[in-house]
Scaffold this active site. Sequence first.
Site: not given
Lengths: 109, 288
Positions: B141, B208, B249
Site C-alpha cells: 500500500c 513447542h 528461535c
Amino acid sequence: MADNVTPRVRVPKSASAGEVISIKTLISHIMESGQRKDGDGNLIPRSIINRFTCDFNGQNVIDVTLEPAISTNPYFEFEAVIPETGELKFTWYDDDGSVYEDAKQVTVG
Amino acid sequence: MTKLKSIRAFAVLAVAGGVAFGGAAQADENAELIVNGEITLVTKTAAPDHLKDAVDTIYSGWLFRETGTQAMQMDDFVNPGMLDAEAGIELYNAVDGTEGKSCASCHGDIAEGMKGLRAVYPKWNEAAGEVRTMEMQVNDCRETRMGAEPYKYISREMGQIVSAVSLQSRGEPVNVAIDGPVAATWAQGKELYYTRTGILDLSCASCHEENYGNMIRADHLSQGQINGFPVYRLNNAKINQVHDRFKGCVRDTRAETYNPGSSEFIALELYVASRGNGLSVEGVSVRN
C-alpha cells in the site's frame, strides 16, 4: 531530546472523604541509560526522566528520583488519601530540561 | 493428554513451592484472560482439524506466563504495547508519500477499515498471486498507493502500524485459510516447522509441540502460538513481530536463520498461524 513523550494518568473521578485511592501513571520515554554504545562505538548520551512528583492541592504526595537503570516507559502506581475535592498535579522532569505535566480533578461528595 | 498433565503437574509444583518462592505460581491452565474487565479472550480451545493428530488442545502463550506478566495484558493502561499501538494509529492517519494519502484516505477509520484483518493473515493476494503477511500488505500500500518509502520489514514503524491494525481484531478467533491457493505455501511451512536446524538439532516441534509445559532452562515453553502477535516483550522492552520471534528461535537452535520477510518465514507464519485457528487475536499481548 526525547521524542514522543506522552504522559498518561488514571485516577478515579470521585472519592469519599478520607478514601485511599489508587493512582496509575505512565509516560512514554526512551530512558536511554547513558551506558550503551552505538554501532560506531560512541557512547549514546543519557536521556532519562530523572524526577517525578505528584501534588494534591499544592501538598506533595510523592517525589521520586529516577535512576538510569529504570527501563523504558516508566510506570508508577501508588496510593493517596483524598481528604477533600481537589486537583492532583503530576510532573515529570526530563534530563534535557523539559517538564511534562498532567492534572486530574477528584471530586469528594 | 500427557501434555495437559505436564502443565497441571507444574501448577501443583508451583503451589507447593509457592511458600518458599512467593510469586513462583504460573501456568494456571484455567486462568481467564479478560482485558479491561470487559473483553474475554479465548486462550484454550480444541485444536483445529489439521492438528488433531499432534495435539488435542491449543493454548495461548499467555497461559504459560507468570501471573504478573499476565496481569499486564489484562489492563490496557498497564500494557506497554498500547503506547506503540497508539503511535501506530497516528501513523495510520498520517499523510505520507507523493500521492498525499494516508492509510485512512482509502481505508477510512481504523476501527472499521482494519476490523478482523489480523485474524485472517497471512492470506492469499489474488492480484499479486502470492501469500502475503500483514507487513507485506502494508508496504505494498505504501509503495503503490501512497508513493511512500516502504518500512523495513522489522522496524519500529512497522511494529507500530501492525500493532494498531491487530488491535482492531482483538477478540476475534484466528481463522487463516490453509487450502486453495495457499495450500502449497502452507505445506512448505509445515515442513519447515518439523525440520530440525542448527547445532542443537531442534525443530519448532521439538520444543513447542513435544515439550510445551516443560522448562527449557529458566523458560516455560509455550505452544509457540502466534495469536498474540505482535507482542510487547519485557525481554527487550519493545514490540516484537512474528518474523523477529522466528528469527530468535531459529538462532537459539544455533542455526543460520532465514531473513524476516523471506519466503520461508512467510510460509512458516502461515502454518504456525493456522495451528492457532480458534484462539483469539490478542491484539498487542505482553510476554517475557
